[in-house]
Design an enzyme around this catalytic site. Structure first.
Site: not given
Ligand code: PMP
Length: 413
Positions: A371, A130, A207, A233, A210
Site C-alpha cells: 500500500c 501508506h 500516522d 497491529k 506501525q
Molecule cells: N498506515 C500504515 C503505516 C499502515 O501500515 C497501515 C496498515 N497497513 C495503515 C496506515 C492502515 O491501517 P488500517 O488498514 O488498519 O486502517
C-alpha cells in the site's frame, strides 16, 4: 505481576509467546514462522478471551439502555477508551474510537481539512506514506483546490529533514507524516518534525499505525495535532483503532458521519450534536473489538513497551545481520532508527515467488507494494518481500527463516 517492573533480561519471552495460541500451529506441515506482524499482529489469549467474555456475559449496546447489561457494556467500552488514552498519555475525551487508522485519517480529512482548505493551500506528505495517508489528502485536494507537496527521503530510507523543513513553505496548512514506515521500518523523529511544523503554524497528522506495536509512544510529548492508530497491529482485534486530536480541533470540527450516538437533540429544524469524542462516533461502534483492544493495552502494558522495543531491537539486529550475509539480497531501508520491519529483494527472484515458496516452508512474509505505490516507484520495483517481526518472535524462527530462504533461493535463482 507487572512485568514492566522487571529488568528486560529477566522477561520469559518463551512464556509470553505461549500466550499466542495461533503461533503454535503448523502450515504446510511445518511449524509456522509468522513474520507478517506489520500486516496484522497475532492476538494473545487475553484479548481473545476479553472479546469472547464480552459476548458471553455483557453484550448490549452502549450509551442507550438503562438496564444492567447496557451499563456494563458502556462501562467496558468507555473503560477501553480510558486504557488506550492512558497508554498514549492523552485525555480520554480527546480520543475518538474508530475502525482503524484509515477511518481516523479520513475523519481528519473530511472534518478538519475539507471545510478549511482552499486554492493556494498545500498539504505536505512524505514519500514513505501508506496509501491511507495519501489518498484522503488527494480527495481533499481535488475538492478544495489545494495542492499536494511531497517531502523526499534519503537513499538509506530516512526522511530528508532539511528537505522537509524547506518544503514547509507559507502555503502549507497541513503535514501528514508516518511515525514508522511500514515498508522501510524507518522511525521518523516526529517530535522534532512536529515542532518545526508548529513554529510555522502547520497542523500535523501523525500516522502511528506501525509505531504503537513496537515502542512506547507518548502522544502528548510528540506535540502533534492529530495521531491516528489501528488496533489490529498492536495485539488488538481488527476493526479497532483511534484518532487522538487536540481538544480545540475536536470542538471546532463538524461531524463526519451523522446518525445515532453522535447527537444530543434531533428536530427536523436542526440537530444539536453531542460533545467530542461521541460527536464523531455515529452508530453502534465495534464494542467487543474495543473491549479486546483494551485487553491488548493491558497485555502490552504488563510486558512494558520499553521491554518490547528492546526485545525487537535484538531480534532485528540478528535478522539484519544474517540477511546481510546473503549474496544478492538487498535490504530496502537502512535508516539509523528502525523498527523490526525488513523489506528485501533477492536478485533473480520475484518477490511474490519468494513469498509463495517461503509459505511452503511455513514462513509467512508479505510480498507486494505494501500500500505504498509512490515509495515502490522510488525504490524502482513493483514489489518487495517484507519480513516484519514482533516481540513474540524468536531467534530460532530467524534461523528457520534463513534456512528456508536459502532453500528457496536455490530453487529460484
Ligand atoms: N498506515 C500504515 C503505516 C499502515 O501500515 C497501515 C496498515 N497497513 C495503515 C496506515 C492502515 O491501517 P488500517 O488498514 O488498519 O486502517
Amino acid at each position: 505481576m507487572s512485568l514492566a517492573a522487571a529488568p528486560a533480561g529477566s522477561i520469559d519471552w518463551a512464556r509470553i509467546r505461549a500466550d499466542f495460541p495461533l503461533l503454535s500451529r503448523q502450515v504446510h506441515g511445518k511449524p509456522l514462522v509468522y513474520f507478517d506482524s506489520a500486516n496484522t499482529g497475532q492476538k494473545p489469549a487475553a484479548v481473545i478471551e476479553a472479546t469472547d467474555d464480552f459476548y458471553r456475559r455483557h453484550n448490549a449496546n452502549v450509551s442507550r439502555a438503562v438496564h444492567m447489561l447496557g451499563t456494563e457494556a458502556t462501562e467496558a467500552y468507555e473503560g477501553a477508551r480510558r486504557k488506550l488514552a492512558a497508554h498514549l498519555n492523552v485525555r480520554a475525551n480527546e480520543l475518538v474510537l474508530t475502525s482503524g487508522t484509515t477511518f481516523a485519517i479520513n475523519l481528519v480529512a473530511y472534518s478538519w481539512a475539507l471545510p478549511r482548505l482552499q486554492p493556494g493551500d498545500a498539504i505536505l506528505v512524505t514519500r514513505m506514506e501508506h496509501h491511507a495517508n495519501i489518498v484522503p489528502w488527494q480527495l481533499v485536494a481535488e475538492r478544495t483546490g489545494a495542492t499536494i507537496k511531497v517531502a523526499d527521503i534519503t537513499p538509506d530510507g530516512a526522511l530528508d529533514l532539511d528537505a522537509l523543513q524547506a518544503a514547509m513553505t507559507a502555503d502549507v496548512r497541513l503535514l501528514a507524516v508516518t511515525h514508522v514506515s511500514n515498508v522501510l521500518g524507518t522511525v521518523n523523529p516526529v517530535r522534532d518534525i512536529c515542532r518545526m511544523a508548529r513554529k510555522r503554524g502547520i497542523v500535523t497528522v501523525v500516522d502511528g499505525s506501525q509505531a504503537l506495536p513496537h515502542m512506547p509512544v507518548d502522544v502528548a510529548a510528540i506535540g502533534c495535532d492529530f495521531y491516528a492508530l489501528t488496533g489490529h497491529k498492536m495485539c488488538g482485534p481488527t476493526g479497532t483503532g483511534a484518532l487522538w486530536a487536540r481538544g480545540e480541533h475536536l470542538e471546532a470540527m463538524p461531524p463526519f458521519l451523522g446518525g445515532g450516538e453522535m447527537i444530543r437533540e434531533v428536530r427536523f429544524e436542526g440537530t444539536v450534536f453531542n460533545d467530542p469524542p461521541h460527536r464523531f462516533e455515529a452508530g453502534t461502534p465495534n464494542i467487543a473489538g474495543h473491549v479486546g483492544l483494551g485487553a491488548a493495552v493491558d497485555y502490552l502494558g504488563a510486558i512494558g513497551m520499553a521491554h518490547v522495543a528492546a526485545r525487537e531491537a535484538e531480534l532485528l539486529a540478528h535478522l539484519t545481520g544474517e540477511m546481510r550475509k546473503v549474496d544478492g539480497l538487498r535490504i530496502i531501508g537502512n535508516a539509523p532508527e528502525k523498527a523490526a520491519v525488513v523489506s528485501f529483494l533477492v536478485e533473480g527472484a520475484h518477490a511474490h515467488d519468494l513469498a509463495t515458496l517461503l509459505d511452503l516452508e511455513g514462513v509467512a512474509v508479505r510480498s507486494g507494494h505494501h500500500c505504498a505505490h509512490p515509495l515502490m516507484a522510488w525504490i524502482g520495483v513493483p514489489a518487495t518481500c517484507r519480513a516484519s517481526l514482533a516481540f513474540y518472535n524468536t531467534h530460532a524462527e530467524i534461523e528457520a527463516f534463513m534456512g528456508a530462504l536459502s532453500k528457496v533461493r536455490k530453487l529460484l535463482c
